[in-house]
Design an enzyme around this catalytic site. Structure first.
Site, short mmCIF file in Angstrom:
data_model
loop_
_atom_site.label_atom_id
_atom_site.label_comp_id
_atom_site.label_asym_id
_atom_site.label_seq_id
_atom_site.Cartn_x
_atom_site.Cartn_y
_atom_site.Cartn_z
CG HIS A 68 17.87 5.79 -1.29
ND1 HIS A 68 16.99 6.20 -0.31
CD2 HIS A 68 17.65 6.62 -2.35
CE1 HIS A 68 16.29 7.24 -0.76
NE2 HIS A 68 16.65 7.49 -1.99
NE ARG A 104 20.88 9.62 -4.95
CZ ARG A 104 19.54 9.61 -5.00
NH1 ARG A 104 18.90 8.47 -4.92
NH2 ARG A 104 18.87 10.72 -5.10
CB ALA A 127 9.84 9.67 -1.03
CD GLN A 128 14.39 13.58 3.73
OE1 GLN A 128 15.27 14.35 3.36
NE2 GLN A 128 14.47 12.92 4.85
N GLY A 129 12.91 13.34 -1.71
CA GLY A 129 13.06 13.87 -3.06
C GLY A 129 11.66 14.07 -3.59
N GLY A 130 11.55 14.53 -4.81
CA GLY A 130 10.20 14.81 -5.30
C GLY A 130 9.79 13.86 -6.39
CB SER A 149 5.63 5.59 -0.77
OG SER A 149 5.69 4.47 -1.58
CB SER A 197 -0.95 -0.01 1.19
OG SER A 197 -0.22 0.04 2.41
CD GLU A 224 15.63 15.99 -6.40
OE1 GLU A 224 15.58 14.90 -6.98
OE2 GLU A 224 14.95 16.27 -5.41
CG HIS A 230 20.76 8.80 -0.24
ND1 HIS A 230 21.43 9.81 0.40
CD2 HIS A 230 19.88 9.40 -1.06
CE1 HIS A 230 20.97 10.98 -0.02
NE2 HIS A 230 20.02 10.76 -0.91
CD GLU A 273 12.83 0.24 -3.75
OE1 GLU A 273 12.11 1.05 -3.12
OE2 GLU A 273 13.97 -0.10 -3.37
NE ARG A 304 15.67 5.66 -7.36
CZ ARG A 304 15.54 6.78 -6.65
NH1 ARG A 304 14.84 7.79 -7.11
NH2 ARG A 304 16.11 6.88 -5.46
C1 SIN Z 1 17.08 12.51 -1.93
O1 SIN Z 1 16.24 13.36 -1.68
O2 SIN Z 1 18.26 12.63 -1.69
C2 SIN Z 1 16.62 11.22 -2.54
C3 SIN Z 1 15.82 11.46 -3.75
C4 SIN Z 1 15.64 10.20 -4.51
O3 SIN Z 1 16.11 9.16 -4.07
O4 SIN Z 1 15.04 10.24 -5.58
#
Ligand code: SIN
Length: 517
Positions: A338, A279, A49-52, A46, A19, A117, A233, A362, A373
């Site tokens: 990550h 990364r 997640a901090q990235g967008g 999910s 979910s 990014e 990460h 994922e 990625r």
């Molecule tokens: C990040 O915010 O560093 C991770 C973003 C991501 O993994 O897409």
């Protein structure tokens, strides 16, 4: 041996396992579904997640530029056709999420704010709440799911195995929070179980995410792809291992620097882009610096300073909880697992190689990410593929036939589920199948994993799959780094595919009367 009782529940709708964003996007796009999820609806990775979410929305941007960036980062093996399909759908997907209530960050004029990014050549990252995109998107998806009366929720229920008959996959065997074994039978199964973070000692995923869907598909002999490619990460807080709180790379994008205990910026001598190097390069550098006895920190003081709480509230809160004030002190960080680029091989409809089994998010491997990625491509892929899976399921109408079977050790594994030594697996995986690999370590990992005491776990199955695939790939590419083969080999520039031998099967014992949902 007496089989434990198995309750049977028959459903007329497709069954979605998981979910997170992929599972909820699938269920919301179907008219009628069942969601089986290990915790509460929406718990998982999910939400963290901090990235967008990357989408070519800006007026100077195009999906083809998004394709080019995705392929450039993917280590030479990302599939451009897949990238074209997913990036083309991304702008509409963002609109769909906004329509169901996701409050994305906007400009004073009301347009979506678009960030940039690493690896993206345009401003195309949509965020919510600064660094809280996953939480906001999941809040909206969860609320939309709970409003739907045609989605049946089965929570706190773990996937043990897939059930099949002669027509293909026909349900899942599960272990409920109260210890009941329940077989949910359904016309089709969608695995949206997320990644594999719990296989490693340190991960930005919760510990319970141990590749249950991937392991179950492997036991059925489903084709898997790119299993060796695991993204680490570089910057997660050192205070916790699962989930290790992410210190988003957007901070480095804003000028935050990586320093050691002496204050030295150790990335400067290692790569022309220093902290903004790819990364995998940064992750290996931080790893090596710590292996050499240093401590490693992200210094946000000059670049962001007192604006941390407003601009990066999630990182700020996690640091404060760890006793660090990022407005006055650097944040100690270390790499953590990550994201898994590999998974169940699917086509662009999310179909696996086994009839009746779909996968998205994922746990699946569409080929979008290749060996590495691109940032902010995972949530978008998960949601786009959820929609595609739902569209594909509409025309699936199997004629059930034959006996219901499960892997012959499924009931034993279920009964002894909590006896599995997943801690030992995490240590082995972190040490030998992690950021830096070589033949000796991978061979040792396979031997040690065979010797782990207790019942086999999903995490040991997944760790063995990764080790075997990593051993096979005698080169370095993207996130897969072999010290004994430090260069890429053009002769190996292709995705990897493997079809595990299916497990022996046994009849599903229907020891109690079937019950309606
Ligand atoms: C990040 O915010 O560093 C991770 C973003 C991501 O993994 O897409």
């Amino acid at each position: 041996m007496n089989s434990p009782p198995v309750e049977v529940v028959r459903h007329d709708q497709p069954l979605v396992v998981g979910s997170g964003i992929a599972g909820l996007a699938t269920a919301l796009s179907l008219s009628g579904s069942v969601i089986v999820t290990a915790a509460a609806v929406g718990d998982g990775s999910s939400i963290l997640a901090q990235g967008g979410m990357a989408a070519a929305i800006g007026k100077d941007d195009t999906p083809s530029a998004h394709v080019a960036d995705t392929v450039a980062v993917g280590g030479g093996i990302a599939d451009p056709d897949v990238a074209r399909a997913i990036t083309a759908a991304a702008p509409d997907l963002i609109k769909w999420l906004a329509d169901i209530g996701a409050a994305f960050d906007r400009t004073p004029g009301g347009d979506l704010s678009l960030g940039r990014e690493a690896g993206h050549t345009a401003r195309r990252i949509v965020h919510a709440g600064g660094d809280a995109t996953g939480a906001e998107v999941m809040r909206a998806l969860r609320a939309a799911t709970l409003r739907r009366t045609d989605i049946l929720l089965v929570t706190r229920t773990r996937l043990i195995d897939l059930i099949r008959d002669d027509a293909g996959i026909s349900g899942v065997l599960t272990l409920s929070h109260d210890g009941r074994l329940v077989a949910h039978l359904a016309p089709a199964v969608v695995l949206a179980t997320g990644g594999i973070g719990g296989v490693y000692d340190r991960s930005t995923n919760p510990r319970d995410i141990q590749g249950a869907g991937l392991a179950a598909a492997a036991r059925q002999g489903a084709e898997l792809a790119d299993i060796e490619f695991v993204q680490f990460h570089p910057t997660a807080l050192t205070v916790l291992d699962h989930p290790a709180p992410l210190v988003t790379e957007a901070l480095r994008g804003e000028g935050a620097t990586l320093i050691d205990e002496t204050g030295a910026r150790f990335m400067v001598d290692l790569h022309p882009d220093a902290e903004l190097a790819p990364r995998d390069v940064v992750a290996r550098a931080v790893w090596a610096h710590r292996q050499a006895g240093h401590r490693t920190f992200l210094n946000t003081l000059d670049a962001i300073g007192p604006a941390m709480p407003q601009r990066f509230p999630t990182v700020y809160a996690a640091a404060r909880e760890a006793g660090i004030d990022p407005c006055t002190d650097p944040i100690e960080i270390a790499p953590a697992e990550h994201y898994h680029m590999g998974g169940i091989a699917t086509d662009l409809k999310g179909r696996s190689t086994i009839p009746g089994l779909w996968a998205c998010g994922e746990v699946a491997s569409t080929g979008l990410h290749g060996a590495n990625r691109l940032a902010s491509n995972s949530l978008i892929e998960a949601a786009v593929m959820g929609h595609r899976v739902a569209a594909s399921l509409v025309s699936y109408d199997p004629t059930r036939s034959g006996t219901l079977v499960i892997p012959s050790d499924a009931l034993d594994r279920a009964e002894r589920y909590f006896e599995a030594d997943t801690r030992k697996v995490r240590q082995i995986a972190w040490e030998h199948i992690g950021i830096v690999r070589d033949e000796a370590g991978l061979t040792t990992a396979l031997e040690l994993l065979d010797d782990v005491a207790g019942p086999p776990s999903d995490s040991s199955t997944v760790a063995k799959l990764i080790a075997a695939a990593a051993l096979e790939r005698t080169e370095s590419r993207g996130a897969h780094y072999r010290v004994d083969y430090p260069q890429s080999n053009p002769g190996l520039q292709a995705r990897s595919h493997t079809i595990p031998a299916p497990h022996e099967t046994a009849r599903l014992p229907l020891t109690t009367a079937s019950v309606a949902p």
